[in-house]
Structures are given as structure tokens and as C-alpha cells.
Design an enzyme around this catalytic site. Sequence first.
Site, PDB file in Angstrom:
ATOM      1  N   TYR A  63       1.208   5.497  -0.431  1.00  0.00           N
ATOM      2  CA  TYR A  63       0.654   6.454  -0.230  1.00  0.00           C
ATOM      3  C   TYR A  63       1.037   7.480   0.014  1.00  0.00           C
ATOM      4  O   TYR A  63       0.333   9.027   0.263  1.00  0.00           O
ATOM      5  CB  TYR A  63      -0.432   6.025   2.080  1.00  0.00           C
ATOM      6  CG  TYR A  63       0.527   6.296   2.724  1.00  0.00           C
ATOM      7  CD1 TYR A  63       1.796   7.210   2.959  1.00  0.00           C
ATOM      8  CD2 TYR A  63       1.611   5.025   2.943  1.00  0.00           C
ATOM      9  CE1 TYR A  63       2.568   7.273   4.533  1.00  0.00           C
ATOM     10  CE2 TYR A  63       3.166   5.093   3.881  1.00  0.00           C
ATOM     11  CZ  TYR A  63       3.415   6.229   4.198  1.00  0.00           C
ATOM     12  OH  TYR A  63       4.809   5.902   4.883  1.00  0.00           O
ATOM     13  N   PHE A  99       0.760  -1.192   0.055  1.00  0.00           N
ATOM     14  CA  PHE A  99      -0.014  -0.036  -0.358  1.00  0.00           C
ATOM     15  C   PHE A  99       0.477   1.384  -0.009  1.00  0.00           C
ATOM     16  O   PHE A  99       1.992   1.411   0.608  1.00  0.00           O
ATOM     17  CB  PHE A  99      -0.793  -0.663   1.105  1.00  0.00           C
ATOM     18  CG  PHE A  99      -2.134   0.756   0.913  1.00  0.00           C
ATOM     19  CD1 PHE A  99      -2.545   1.274   0.250  1.00  0.00           C
ATOM     20  CD2 PHE A  99      -1.603   2.239   1.863  1.00  0.00           C
ATOM     21  CE1 PHE A  99      -3.317   2.443   0.672  1.00  0.00           C
ATOM     22  CE2 PHE A  99      -2.274   3.186   2.384  1.00  0.00           C
ATOM     23  CZ  PHE A  99      -3.576   3.246   1.961  1.00  0.00           C
ATOM     24  N   GLU A 132      13.374   3.875   1.675  1.00  0.00           N
ATOM     25  CA  GLU A 132      12.324   3.686   3.546  1.00  0.00           C
ATOM     26  C   GLU A 132      13.288   4.070   4.386  1.00  0.00           C
ATOM     27  O   GLU A 132      13.424   3.779   5.475  1.00  0.00           O
ATOM     28  CB  GLU A 132      11.058   3.516   3.058  1.00  0.00           C
ATOM     29  CG  GLU A 132      10.517   3.479   2.114  1.00  0.00           C
ATOM     30  CD  GLU A 132      10.249   4.310   1.563  1.00  0.00           C
ATOM     31  OE1 GLU A 132      10.176   5.535   2.453  1.00  0.00           O
ATOM     32  OE2 GLU A 132       8.395   4.241   0.459  1.00  0.00           O
ATOM     33  N   SER A 183       4.775   9.305  -1.639  1.00  0.00           N
ATOM     34  CA  SER A 183       5.124   9.591  -3.263  1.00  0.00           C
ATOM     35  C   SER A 183       4.672   7.876  -4.575  1.00  0.00           C
ATOM     36  O   SER A 183       4.722   8.320  -5.332  1.00  0.00           O
ATOM     37  CB  SER A 183       6.424   9.686  -3.244  1.00  0.00           C
ATOM     38  OG  SER A 183       7.643   8.367  -2.954  1.00  0.00           O
TER      39      SER A 183
END
Length: 608
Positions: A107, A105, A215, A109
Amino acid sequence: WDSSTADHSGKGVWMIRCCIIPVFVVLFADLWLVSAWSPRSTSSFGRLKMAKSNEIDTEEREQELLPTGVPRWCPEQQIYVGGVVPDNADLERLLSENDGHLRIFGYGSLCWNPGQGATLSRAEDGVRRTLGRAVGWKRCWAQRSADHRGTPSFQGLVCTLLTDEEVSTIHRQVEGSSDDNNKEKDNVTSLTEGVIYTVPPHLVDDCLAELDFREKGGYERDVIDVIEDDTGNTVQALLYRGTPANPAFWARALLDIPFAAAVMAVAVGPSGPNSEYLFNLDRFLADSATSSPAAATAFADHTGDSDTMELASMARSFEDKTLYFMFGCGSNQHEQLLLTRAAGLVNDDEAHDLKEVVLVVPSDCINSTGDEAVPRPIQLYCGGGHSALLTDAGSLYLWGWNEHGQLGHKDVAMDKIPYHIIDALQDVQVEKAALGHSHTLVIERGSGTLFAFGDNSRGQVDGTESGDRVISKPLRFVKDEERFVDAAAGLFHSAAINDSGELVTFGCKQFGQCVHSGDNHSKVAFGRWRPEDGSCLVKVACGHRHTVVLDEHGRIYSMGNNKYGQLGITDASKKGSAFVVPQLVDGPLGKKGSGCSDVDCGWSHNFA
């Protein structure tokens, strides 16, 4: 100043992005120290780094003990290094239940940019993409970005996903558990619209490796329920998010929308401007609302993503403004720190630690030489309850307490829709300024004319007893058209030095802080003085109820209240005395050739 660092956007030099300046300023209760950044260059962050050096060294020593392959948080780079986000049992189960396929999922970029050539962009290899939503989760712009949309010295902001309970907890911690608004928040169910990617088994390892690197700024893996917009089915997907416990989480940004918008309007990182990230996500949400009827219907029953829309609108509003970033602490009783409760104030109006502050002013791209340039800050000032910033263009911005017109206008309350926009002092290009308890002095650039405004109850503005008690517009202090080179302001008195090297004082004389004839019938004094040998005075400073001057030979003279020995008089018979003219201080600073080059006063103490 780090003038050697030019902005890499090509739209200016010296800490400039477009027409927005990030500037770092340190404010204390009675003292402001200026330090400016070229987008928060690492060199200008030295004060904080020095203060935290022991803490950082300790963190590094602790992290050296971590096993190989475990991510280490790097305080200099503000990211995790030396490892990957570890696998967890939920991820293994998710893969097993879906025959090796992996739903992710997105949300942030990932909604608009899966990455050119990245695994999630490989539709031809079986990667599928569909709109979806997470209920009970809120998109929060509270994750610092030091590696994509900012730098370690000026971190940008990207979004993370928090549960409604996590958001409510943060509000309660900062705003207080009894706040009525928090009770309303506790009863709200959030909804975050995003993109659900489905990755085929043969690409899962590559995809995870890419996302773990992408990330690395403090993110963790979770598995959550999401709803596919086109089918309405609830499925499980892998989520990368920064939790409130991660080192890069910034609660202030979540609660203080104008502050977060200002950061994103300015920050630039290796991936581009922070505002680009924000505007693209805002555009994605607008498009989704029209292209996904299911999402539009769901928004009617849940709180949608209003923060992103508000942040984008506010960031756009900064495009014709200049922003100065500062640090402040102490009392905010009169909004002299430009902070709101969302900054985590104690007792609603006290900053007990350094808080980042943003001064927003209309853009003025003409400097003192007439060339196009964004004005640089050159000086900060603190008064009793008001504050000021002076630029090299001669613009003086005043804000805070204005009960007596000490900001140079009559408005008692500052407009805030939704943030303060501070206009420069009108009709005067300023060379120097001085802020007293409730009055202000400025010296006009070029002419050397002295202006004063604010509380005139002791004659500290016009030097008379008969003048108005409040003067809210700059009053020209005309005495034989003289030019002034320095000025200072105390509690209820003022002092200045003209270009002939003469001291001029006016205002309250009760404690001998102003030159006077010894006449005790008047509460207000106006007087002039220079050393008996004709030496020129070059610097003046005012304390609470005393005045100190420096002459061209390095000698210091003082007058006024001496309750704490602040006049530099060691003679016991003179301690506590008030003098009608300045006296030489004792010791080497009272002699020619002392080498003294500067002097300044606190409320009841001095430094030279």
C-alpha cells in the site's frame, strides 16, 4: 549552527533543500532559543538528546536483556536492529492454505517500486501482481522514516495501514470523545487501494527476508482480507504495517495534514526525497482510479484515500515557500505558536510539552550581501502574545496577537488557507527587534533608525500622550536623525541605546521604569540619560516594569519597580523604591572591570 554540513541534494548549502529550509527553533512561553539544522543534523539535536540521555540509556540496558535474535529498537538510528520480524501462526496457515504461495498486500512504495532486482519485481520467475483493495483499513501517513525517506535527526514520513477503529481511537484521544467530527468518523468505512503480489513457494523465504529488512522501522506482520479488483474475489494476504503502539508511530502527522505535508516537502533520506515517495503514490492512486473500474465503483461506497491527494497538493504548494521548523510550548491563545488543535493542545490552546512548529514564508532567495541564498534565521523573539523570527537578510516575520497592530499591519486575524503564510514586515530591513506586551520595536539595518508600532496607550510607541492609541504601521522614531544600536520593550514602556551610548526611554513611568524629571502630572515620560562620567552604554533590557542597562566598563544600572529586589539593590531602605534615573547595582557588577558582557530581564528578574 552546523554550517559545516552541506545539503546532499546539491541545491544549496546550510540546511537547504531546494528553496525550503528545515530549521530547528526552540520556543518557550517567554523565551525562544535558536538551533538550526542542516536537514536536522545530529549535532543540532543535542539539547533533546542530552535531555533524554538517561531515558535512552535505560532503554539500551533493558534491550541488552532481550534474547538473541529478537529485534531491538535503536533510539539513535530509530529502527529495529539485531533481529527479524518473527514468524507467526497466521503466516504459516496462509502459506499452508495456498500451497506455499504467499500473497502480500502493498500500500506504500510497493505500489510503484517493488525494488530493482528485488524478489517482488521478478515476474519472469512467477511473481504475479494485481490491483486490490483493503476495506475497513485506512492509509495513514503517520510512520516516521529514519532509514529510507529521512534520517535519524530529521525523520521523514511514510504511510502505514490502520483499521478504522484504530484511527477513531487516535482522534478521540487527541481531539476528545465528544467531538462531533469523531462521531462522523466512527460511521465511516475506509478503503485503501494497493497492489496484491503473489509470490511462488521457492521465492517466499527470499521475499520475507527482503521485506523484513526493508520494513525494519517499526513494522509488524498481519494477515488481512483484501479484494482483487479484476476478479472481485476476497483473498487473504500478508501485510507489513506500523501499529499505533510501535516506537516510530507519529499520531500528530496523522491528524495535522499541513504539518505532515511540510515534513514530507523537506525530508530526504537514503532512498531519496520524501516528496518523491508521496508524489509517486499519489500518481499511482490517480492511475488506479482510471484503470480499475471496480476500485472506482467501490470508492462510491467507502471513504477513499483523500489524505494522500491533499498531502501531495499541499507539499507541491510548499515548493515556492521557505519553511522554518521550530519547537514551541506554552500558550497558543493568539496562535503565537502557530499550532492547531491537531497538535494535541490542552484546553484547545495550550501546549504543555514541546510541539514541533512550522513557519511558512514566501521564498526570498536574496541574502544581505545580494547573493542568491536562502535566508538563515539569526534571532527569535517572544512578546505578550506575538512572536517573531529575524533572518540574516533583514526580514522580520511577525505572527500571533495583533489587536493593537503589533505585527505591523491592521489584520487582526491571520489568514489560514490551509496554513498560515507569514509575510515579512514591509518597507523595513531589520537589524534588531524587541517585542513588548503589545508593541514592537525594530532597528533598521544600515540606517540605525528606530521604528515602533502597536499599542501606544502609554506612549510606548511614539513617546507622547497625544499620539494615536494604536499604531499599526512602523512609525519612524526621529530625534535629530540619531542612530540606534539596541532596543528593548517592557509591558508598557520602551528603551533604546543610540550610537553615542545614550539611553532613551519612553512610555509608562508609573513605576520609574522610564527616565523622567520627576513631574507627576504626566503618565507618559520621554527621557535621556547616560552615566555621569560620560561612559557609553552598550546594552539595554526591559522587564515587566523595570529597565536595566550595561555600560562599556561592565557596570550595570537599573531603574523601575523593585518589588522583588530585581533592581539589584540590597539596601533595605531602597527596596521597593522607584528611581527617576538608573542607579548602579550593588556589588561587583556596579564597578568598572566587572567582566560583565551581557544582561537580560525576565518579567520580574534579571541575569547578567
